[in-house]
Structure formats: C-alpha cells, structure tokens
Design a protein around this motif. Structure first.
Motif, mmCIF file in Angstrom:
data_model
loop_
_atom_site.group_PDB
_atom_site.id
_atom_site.type_symbol
_atom_site.label_atom_id
_atom_site.label_comp_id
_atom_site.label_asym_id
_atom_site.label_seq_id
_atom_site.Cartn_x
_atom_site.Cartn_y
_atom_site.Cartn_z
ATOM 1 N N LYS A 77 -7.677 6.895 -0.241
ATOM 2 C CA LYS A 77 -7.059 6.131 -1.317
ATOM 3 C C LYS A 77 -7.306 6.888 -2.615
ATOM 4 O O LYS A 77 -8.421 7.325 -2.888
ATOM 5 C CB LYS A 77 -7.675 4.738 -1.369
ATOM 6 C CG LYS A 77 -7.101 3.837 -2.426
ATOM 7 C CD LYS A 77 -7.560 2.405 -2.239
ATOM 8 C CE LYS A 77 -8.854 2.128 -2.929
ATOM 9 N NZ LYS A 77 -9.181 0.695 -3.011
ATOM 10 N N LYS B 251 -6.100 9.264 5.537
ATOM 11 C CA LYS B 251 -6.828 7.982 5.447
ATOM 12 C C LYS B 251 -7.686 7.908 4.182
ATOM 13 O O LYS B 251 -8.859 7.557 4.221
ATOM 14 C CB LYS B 251 -7.694 7.748 6.684
ATOM 15 C CG LYS B 251 -6.988 7.882 7.999
ATOM 16 C CD LYS B 251 -6.061 6.733 8.263
ATOM 17 C CE LYS B 251 -5.494 6.806 9.664
ATOM 18 N NZ LYS B 251 -4.077 6.786 9.728
ATOM 19 N N ASN C 253 0.813 -1.215 0.000
ATOM 20 C CA ASN C 253 0.000 0.000 0.000
ATOM 21 C C ASN C 253 0.854 1.275 0.000
ATOM 22 O O ASN C 253 0.863 2.021 0.976
ATOM 23 C CB ASN C 253 -0.974 0.003 1.187
ATOM 24 C CG ASN C 253 -1.860 -1.207 1.188
ATOM 25 O OD1 ASN C 253 -2.288 -1.684 0.140
ATOM 26 N ND2 ASN C 253 -2.136 -1.739 2.363
ATOM 27 N N ASP D 223 2.263 4.830 0.000
ATOM 28 C CA ASP D 223 1.615 6.100 0.312
ATOM 29 C C ASP D 223 2.462 7.264 -0.200
ATOM 30 O O ASP D 223 3.590 7.080 -0.660
ATOM 31 C CB ASP D 223 1.305 6.222 1.802
ATOM 32 C CG ASP D 223 2.539 6.337 2.682
ATOM 33 O OD1 ASP D 223 3.671 6.424 2.162
ATOM 34 O OD2 ASP D 223 2.378 6.359 3.910
ATOM 35 N N TRP E 105 -1.965 5.637 -1.561
ATOM 36 C CA TRP E 105 -2.620 5.863 -0.280
ATOM 37 C C TRP E 105 -2.139 7.178 0.334
ATOM 38 O O TRP E 105 -0.969 7.527 0.223
ATOM 39 C CB TRP E 105 -2.318 4.709 0.679
ATOM 40 C CG TRP E 105 -2.839 3.413 0.167
ATOM 41 C CD1 TRP E 105 -2.217 2.551 -0.696
ATOM 42 C CD2 TRP E 105 -4.110 2.841 0.435
ATOM 43 N NE1 TRP E 105 -3.019 1.477 -0.971
ATOM 44 C CE2 TRP E 105 -4.192 1.633 -0.280
ATOM 45 C CE3 TRP E 105 -5.184 3.227 1.221
ATOM 46 C CZ2 TRP E 105 -5.304 0.814 -0.229
ATOM 47 C CZ3 TRP E 105 -6.295 2.406 1.265
ATOM 48 C CH2 TRP E 105 -6.348 1.211 0.552
ATOM 49 N N ASP E 106 -3.041 7.860 0.984
ATOM 50 C CA ASP E 106 -2.699 9.036 1.786
ATOM 51 C C ASP E 106 -2.898 8.613 3.231
ATOM 52 O O ASP E 106 -4.019 8.606 3.747
ATOM 53 C CB ASP E 106 -3.606 10.216 1.431
ATOM 54 C CG ASP E 106 -3.248 11.482 2.191
ATOM 55 O OD1 ASP E 106 -2.674 11.374 3.298
ATOM 56 O OD2 ASP E 106 -3.546 12.572 1.679
ATOM 57 N N SER E 107 -1.810 8.218 3.896
ATOM 58 C CA SER E 107 -1.920 7.671 5.246
ATOM 59 C C SER E 107 -2.285 8.741 6.274
ATOM 60 O O SER E 107 -2.829 8.422 7.329
ATOM 61 C CB SER E 107 -0.630 6.961 5.649
ATOM 62 O OG SER E 107 0.475 7.815 5.505
#
Length: 166
Positions: free
Chosen positions: A128, A126, A34, A36, A121-123
C-alpha cells in the motif's frame, strides 16, 4: 468531470446529476474499492487523453476521492509513469499541476475529503502506498448525510469504525 463508482450509475444518481448540471461533460463511473496501479494507469490514460475538463467532482467513498487525487495530477507530458513515480517517491515532488477536486464523500472513515493524501494499492507486490503532495487537498468538500442513507449496513459499520479509529 464526474468520477464515481458503478453503484451511483446503477441507482440513477449519475443520470440525475448530468441532467441537473449540464456543465458536467464527462462521467467516469468505474472506480472500484482499493484502487491499484493497474486500474489507475488504465483509467488515467483514458481520462487524460480527453482532458477537456477543469474540475473533478469525486462522488463516493475514500477510493473514489483517492482516485480523483491521482487523476488530478498532471505532468508536462501527461504521463502516468510520472504520477506512479511520485506515488513511489522516486522523483521529486515538483513539475506537476493539479486539476481542482470537489469531494462529495458518501462514507465516513477515510477523511480523504480533508487530507492531502491518497491511498494506492500495488496488487502485484501486495503493498500500500500513499500519494502525498502538499497541495493535494480538495478545493471543496460537500457533505450531505442523505448520500449515506442507502449504504449497506456493513459499509456503514466498517467506515464508521474507521472514523472512530482515526
């Protein structure tokens, strides 16, 4: 350039490929699941600074192939900020070039080797995102079932179910 995850380095696959294909001058073996924005930006800057390669060989699952797609986007000033704006769709999908990708998938499910999309992903927020460019297809997809034989059972099940759901 070869792009892959740490496990392929750990198991000797990277060393073997570098010995067999001397044209591969650089190997980046740090792709995590995933990908980011933080990882992609840091690695993009490192890769593009030494962009003396003509093709990206993406060996791994969807995260590796999606990361390769992001790294393949080159702008006039080689800025990740431009790539991030493309991903967030705040700039027109113009004024970029692509480094060709050879995708060698090792899991089933994402289909990233046969699509023009990459998941990012933008952690922090939160969220996608999908990078979608009309010409972001890998140039080639090489399928070798032997590469998936050593996957952990959990990954085989999860990616197989992902393929079925698609």
């Amino acid at each position: 350039m070869l792009l892959t995850s740490p496990s392929f380095k750990k198991h000797g696959t990277v060393k073997s490929l570098l010995e067999k294909i001397p044209q591969i001058k650089k190997a980046v073996c740090n792709v995590q699941p995933n990908p980011d924005f933080d990882y992609l930006k840091k690695t993009y800057v490192e890769i593009i600074k030494s962009a003396s390669f003509e093709v990206i060989i993406a060996l791994g699952g969807g995260s590796v192939i999606d990361s390769a797609k992001v790294f393949s986007v080159i702008s006039e000033n080689n800025s990740f900020d431009f790539v991030e704006k493309l991903i967030r769709e705040t700039v027109p999908k113009t004024n970029y070039q692509l480094i060709p990708i050879i995708a060698i998938p090792t899991t089933a499910g994402t289909g990233s080797e046969v699509t023009p999309w990459a998941t990012v992903w933008d952690s922090h927020d939160k969220k996608k995102y999908s990078l979608h460019l009309p010409d972001l297809w890998p140039e080639k997809a090489l399928l070798d079932a032997k590469l998936s034989v050593s996957l952990p059972v959990e990954i085989t099940i999860n990616t197989g179910l992902d393929a079925l759901s698609h």
